[in-house]
Design a protein around this motif. Structure first.
Motif, PDB file in Angstrom:
ATOM      1  N   GLY A   1      59.330   7.033  29.174  1.00  0.00           N
ATOM      2  CA  GLY A   1      59.754   8.436  29.101  1.00  0.00           C
ATOM      3  C   GLY A   1      60.887   8.761  30.053  1.00  0.00           C
ATOM      4  O   GLY A   1      61.584   9.749  29.872  1.00  0.00           O
TER       5      GLY A   1
ATOM      6  N   GLY B   1      62.031   3.461  27.447  1.00  0.00           N
ATOM      7  CA  GLY B   1      61.570   4.008  26.161  1.00  0.00           C
ATOM      8  C   GLY B   1      61.372   2.911  25.154  1.00  0.00           C
ATOM      9  O   GLY B   1      60.623   1.953  25.382  1.00  0.00           O
ATOM     10  N   GLY B   2      62.103   2.998  24.031  1.00  0.00           N
ATOM     11  CA  GLY B   2      61.892   2.108  22.906  1.00  0.00           C
ATOM     12  C   GLY B   2      62.036   0.636  23.237  1.00  0.00           C
ATOM     13  O   GLY B   2      61.275  -0.192  22.735  1.00  0.00           O
ATOM     14  N   GLN B   3      63.019   0.267  24.091  1.00  0.00           N
ATOM     15  CA  GLN B   3      63.214  -1.160  24.375  1.00  0.00           C
ATOM     16  C   GLN B   3      61.984  -1.744  25.081  1.00  0.00           C
ATOM     17  O   GLN B   3      61.572  -2.870  24.793  1.00  0.00           O
ATOM     18  CB  GLN B   3      64.484  -1.382  25.209  1.00  0.00           C
ATOM     19  CG  GLN B   3      64.768  -2.869  25.426  1.00  0.00           C
ATOM     20  CD  GLN B   3      66.066  -3.124  26.187  1.00  0.00           C
ATOM     21  OE1 GLN B   3      67.024  -2.353  26.062  1.00  0.00           O
ATOM     22  NE2 GLN B   3      66.106  -4.185  26.965  1.00  0.00           N
TER      23      GLN B   3
ATOM     24  N   LYS C   1      69.359  12.620  22.646  1.00  0.00           N
ATOM     25  CA  LYS C   1      68.127  12.660  21.857  1.00  0.00           C
ATOM     26  C   LYS C   1      68.008  13.977  21.082  1.00  0.00           C
ATOM     27  O   LYS C   1      67.129  14.145  20.243  1.00  0.00           O
ATOM     28  CB  LYS C   1      66.906  12.435  22.746  1.00  0.00           C
ATOM     29  CG  LYS C   1      66.715  10.977  23.148  1.00  0.00           C
ATOM     30  CD  LYS C   1      66.246  10.159  21.958  1.00  0.00           C
ATOM     31  CE  LYS C   1      65.987   8.724  22.287  1.00  0.00           C
ATOM     32  NZ  LYS C   1      65.536   7.968  21.108  1.00  0.00           N
TER      33      LYS C   1
ATOM     34  N   VAL D   1      57.626  15.863  24.983  1.00  0.00           N
ATOM     35  CA  VAL D   1      57.065  14.754  25.778  1.00  0.00           C
ATOM     36  C   VAL D   1      58.204  13.860  26.242  1.00  0.00           C
ATOM     37  O   VAL D   1      59.078  13.508  25.438  1.00  0.00           O
ATOM     38  CB  VAL D   1      56.066  13.944  24.923  1.00  0.00           C
ATOM     39  CG1 VAL D   1      55.676  12.651  25.626  1.00  0.00           C
ATOM     40  CG2 VAL D   1      54.828  14.770  24.607  1.00  0.00           C
TER      41      VAL D   1
ATOM     42  N   GLN E   1      56.227  12.726  31.384  1.00  0.00           N
ATOM     43  CA  GLN E   1      55.869  11.392  30.882  1.00  0.00           C
ATOM     44  C   GLN E   1      54.404  11.360  30.495  1.00  0.00           C
ATOM     45  O   GLN E   1      53.560  11.780  31.277  1.00  0.00           O
ATOM     46  CB  GLN E   1      56.051  10.364  32.000  1.00  0.00           C
ATOM     47  CG  GLN E   1      57.408   9.766  32.045  1.00  0.00           C
ATOM     48  CD  GLN E   1      57.557   8.817  33.239  1.00  0.00           C
ATOM     49  OE1 GLN E   1      56.623   8.533  33.976  1.00  0.00           O
ATOM     50  NE2 GLN E   1      58.767   8.344  33.412  1.00  0.00           N
TER      51      GLN E   1
ATOM     52  N   MET F   1      49.104   9.267  23.903  1.00  0.00           N
ATOM     53  CA  MET F   1      50.070   9.655  22.862  1.00  0.00           C
ATOM     54  C   MET F   1      49.427   9.925  21.493  1.00  0.00           C
ATOM     55  O   MET F   1      49.791  10.894  20.825  1.00  0.00           O
ATOM     56  CB  MET F   1      51.160   8.579  22.699  1.00  0.00           C
ATOM     57  CG  MET F   1      52.159   8.486  23.837  1.00  0.00           C
ATOM     58  SD  MET F   1      53.019  10.003  24.212  1.00  0.00           S
ATOM     59  CE  MET F   1      53.892  10.286  22.708  1.00  0.00           C
TER      60      MET F   1
ATOM     61  N   GLU G   1      70.989   7.138  16.473  1.00  0.00           N
ATOM     62  CA  GLU G   1      69.732   6.474  16.826  1.00  0.00           C
ATOM     63  C   GLU G   1      69.746   5.027  16.377  1.00  0.00           C
ATOM     64  O   GLU G   1      69.719   4.736  15.178  1.00  0.00           O
ATOM     65  CB  GLU G   1      68.559   7.216  16.162  1.00  0.00           C
ATOM     66  CG  GLU G   1      67.187   6.768  16.630  1.00  0.00           C
ATOM     67  CD  GLU G   1      67.003   6.905  18.138  1.00  0.00           C
ATOM     68  OE1 GLU G   1      67.339   5.918  18.841  1.00  0.00           O
ATOM     69  OE2 GLU G   1      66.557   7.956  18.615  1.00  0.00           O
TER      70      GLU G   1
ATOM     71  N   ILE H   1      61.566   4.555  17.448  1.00  0.00           N
ATOM     72  CA  ILE H   1      60.168   4.183  17.206  1.00  0.00           C
ATOM     73  C   ILE H   1      59.296   5.434  17.008  1.00  0.00           C
ATOM     74  O   ILE H   1      58.301   5.397  16.287  1.00  0.00           O
ATOM     75  CB  ILE H   1      59.641   3.312  18.375  1.00  0.00           C
ATOM     76  CG1 ILE H   1      60.407   1.974  18.406  1.00  0.00           C
ATOM     77  CG2 ILE H   1      58.148   3.044  18.255  1.00  0.00           C
ATOM     78  CD1 ILE H   1      60.023   1.045  19.542  1.00  0.00           C
TER      79      ILE H   1
HETATM   80  N1  UDP Z   1      57.096   7.356  25.056  1.00  0.00           N
HETATM   81  C1  UDP Z   1      55.864   7.406  25.692  1.00  0.00           C
HETATM   82  N2  UDP Z   1      55.670   8.364  26.639  1.00  0.00           N
HETATM   83  C2  UDP Z   1      56.629   9.265  26.970  1.00  0.00           C
HETATM   84  C3  UDP Z   1      57.881   9.216  26.304  1.00  0.00           C
HETATM   85  C4  UDP Z   1      58.088   8.228  25.347  1.00  0.00           C
HETATM   86  O1  UDP Z   1      54.944   6.610  25.415  1.00  0.00           O
HETATM   87  O2  UDP Z   1      56.396  10.095  27.832  1.00  0.00           O
HETATM   88  C5  UDP Z   1      57.341   6.287  24.051  1.00  0.00           C
HETATM   89  C6  UDP Z   1      57.346   6.768  22.611  1.00  0.00           C
HETATM   90  O3  UDP Z   1      56.032   7.009  22.129  1.00  0.00           O
HETATM   91  C7  UDP Z   1      58.080   5.610  21.929  1.00  0.00           C
HETATM   92  C8  UDP Z   1      59.121   5.202  22.985  1.00  0.00           C
HETATM   93  O4  UDP Z   1      58.639   5.724  24.244  1.00  0.00           O
HETATM   94  O5  UDP Z   1      57.201   4.535  21.711  1.00  0.00           O
HETATM   95  C9  UDP Z   1      60.502   5.766  22.670  1.00  0.00           C
HETATM   96  O6  UDP Z   1      61.087   4.951  21.711  1.00  0.00           O
HETATM   97  P1  UDP Z   1      62.266   5.378  20.732  1.00  0.00           P
HETATM   98  O7  UDP Z   1      62.663   4.141  19.999  1.00  0.00           O
HETATM   99  O8  UDP Z   1      61.847   6.518  19.868  1.00  0.00           O
HETATM  100  O9  UDP Z   1      63.439   5.893  21.660  1.00  0.00           O
HETATM  101  P2  UDP Z   1      64.391   5.122  22.722  1.00  0.00           P
HETATM  102  O10 UDP Z   1      63.718   5.236  24.037  1.00  0.00           O
HETATM  103  O11 UDP Z   1      64.495   3.683  22.268  1.00  0.00           O
HETATM  104  O12 UDP Z   1      65.701   5.823  22.673  1.00  0.00           O
END
Ligand code: UDP
Length: 426
Positions: free
Chosen positions: A17, A22-24, A228, A253, A289, A295, A312, A316
């Motif tokens: 968060g 995040g996604g990576q 975002k 979130v 976070q 979640m 994007e 995820i």
């Molecule tokens: N996420 C989480 N808690 C938070 C914020 C984000 O678990 O407080 C997770 C969210 O559920 C997802 C990931 O972080 O699994 C974000 O991935 P996404 O590919 O959507 O975005 P990126 O971070 O790659 O831009």
């Protein structure tokens, strides 16, 4: 297969968060775990970003995370990490002297640099450990959308394409990325596609919902960074109110820390100022976070999940919403155009368009039956197409393809060397 993953800034063990988490992180953690479940031995190399981390952490029987000393042992923003990438590569190469992998998979451009460098350090006889690369985000796309606000180091302009051209294979996570990679000079025959996945055990669509504060709830999840597009969702609230939906909470979130910490988070404050200016401040709640296990209940508590990024690479969050059976309103950009099937598993809207976002949300709030129908279809699609087990099988296929072609190339290189030696002897 012995597989090394390199993820310089995004540790699979980090809290999510924050600006750079995040996604990576989710991708590397879940893909590695799924590959380990398939019987592979996976080692994830990431930079030590805190003093108190153990050098090696065993996560599962065939999966470990190695914290490599590279730069100061504290959080360093990813855009300031380039000077430490050589040290990261040296640390990885040292570890490989004892435990060489068959293939290395770099995540993000700087991990690609470290992977190529470490692989070259151990090269012998025309053979080096093959490098597979997933970019997760591309500098060209970032610059196109963020212009001067892009804080990437200037070297990214030439180093990232060179990683793309030097890696043995590049895995694109969506069809849009394939076009970008080709434009970057990556040979099409070296590009594979494997999307990101979703944890179907965690996001099962069942379980307790977190309580709502108002009649309707719209959910936004992600790192709190301008691209975002949370501002677009906030800007859609007045139009939604004009449509008669005034009892709506926008739950956000993500952020630098817990809910209290968002009060000092610059981006959260900026967004709150926009909300106040539009007279919708009372409708917006920042949760900060949220840990992974909390979640699912939050997704289940929403009427709709809204994702309106400027661009994007994959995304995820819409998959997590789909797996939870919750309809998605998403901007028609990048990976979201692959995952969200318009009018079937969610509603796609033009990018950066608060009015269209409000209209799509109003449709869902006015017709809960439509929301349920889209949610069900989304859940089927997520389960059929986006399990991490399936993504791991596709990734494994890409690794095997890479090993086959690199064996052919090193065979050719060795033959070439032999002919040169023979030619010299003659
Ligand atoms: N996420 C989480 N808690 C938070 C914020 C984000 O678990 O407080 C997770 C969210 O559920 C997802 C990931 O972080 O699994 C974000 O991935 P996404 O590919 O959507 O975005 P990126 O971070 O790659 O831009």
């Amino acid at each position: 297969m012995k597989i090394s993953m390199v993820s310089e800034h995004a540790s699979p063990l980090a809290a999510l968060g924050g600006i750079d988490a995040g996604g990576q992180n989710v991708h590397v953690a879940s893909l590695s775990a799924a590959l380990a479940r398939r019987g592979h031995h996976v080692t994830v190399y990431t930079r030590r970003d805190a003093e108190d981390l153990a050098a090696r952490v065993r996560v599962a029987p065939c999966l470990e995370v190695v914290h490599v000393e590279a730069g100061p042992p504290r959080h360093v923003p990813k855009d300031e990490l380039l000077p430490f990438i050589g040290e990261l590569a040296d640390g990885i190469a040292r570890d490989w002297e004892k435990r060489p992998p068959e293939v290395v998979h770099g995540h993000f451009w700087m991990s690609g640099l470290a992977s190529l460098d470490a692989s070259r350090q151990l090269a012998h006889g025309g053979h080096r450990i093959p490098v597979v690369q997933t970019f997760h985000a591309l500098g060209t796309v970032k610059r196109r959308h963020q212009g001067n606000a892009d804080t990437s180091p200037p070297e990214r302009r030439w180093l990232e394409p060179s990683v793309g051209r030097s890696a043995d294979r590049v895995i694109a996570t969506c069809s849009d990325e394939v076009f970008e990679l080709k434009a970057m000079g990556v040979a099409p025959e070296r590009i594979s596609i494997a999307p990101c996945g979703v944890d179907l055990r965690l996001f099962s669509g069942t379980g307790a919902r977190s309580p709502r504060n108002r009649g309707h709830r719209i959910l936004s999840v992600g790192r709190l960074v301008p691209r975002k597009g949370v501002e677009i969702v906030i800007r859609s609230l007045p139009a939604l109110r004009d449509e008669g939906f005034d009892d709506v909470e926008l739950l956000i979130v993500g952020g630098a820390g817990d809910a209290a910490a968002t009060e000092t988070d610059a981006e959260a404050r900026r967004l709150l100022a926009v909300a106040a200016e539009l007279g919708v401040r009372e409708q917006v709640t920042f949760l900060g976070q949220v840990p992974r296990n909390a979640m699912p209940g939050i997704f289940l508590s929403a009427d709709a999940v809204v994702c309106t990024p400027w661009y994007e690479p994959f995304g995820i969050v819409p998959l997590e919403a789909m797996a939870s059976g919750i309809p998605v309103v998403a901007a028609a950009v990048g990976g979201l155009r692959d995952t969200v099937v318009n009018q079937v598993t969610g509603l796609l809207v033009p990018p950066q368009d608060p009015a269209a976002t409000a209209a799509a949300l109003a449709r869902l709030l006015a017709d809960p039956g439509l929301g349920r129908q889209l949610g069900r279809a989304g859940q089927q699609r997520a389960r059929a197409r986006y399990s991490w087990d399936r993504v791991a099988a596709e990734t494994e296929h890409a690794y095997r393809e890479t090993l086959r072609t690199s064996a052919r190339h090193s065979g050719r290189a060795a033959r070439g060397q032999f002919q040169r030696v023979e030619g010299a002897a003659l």
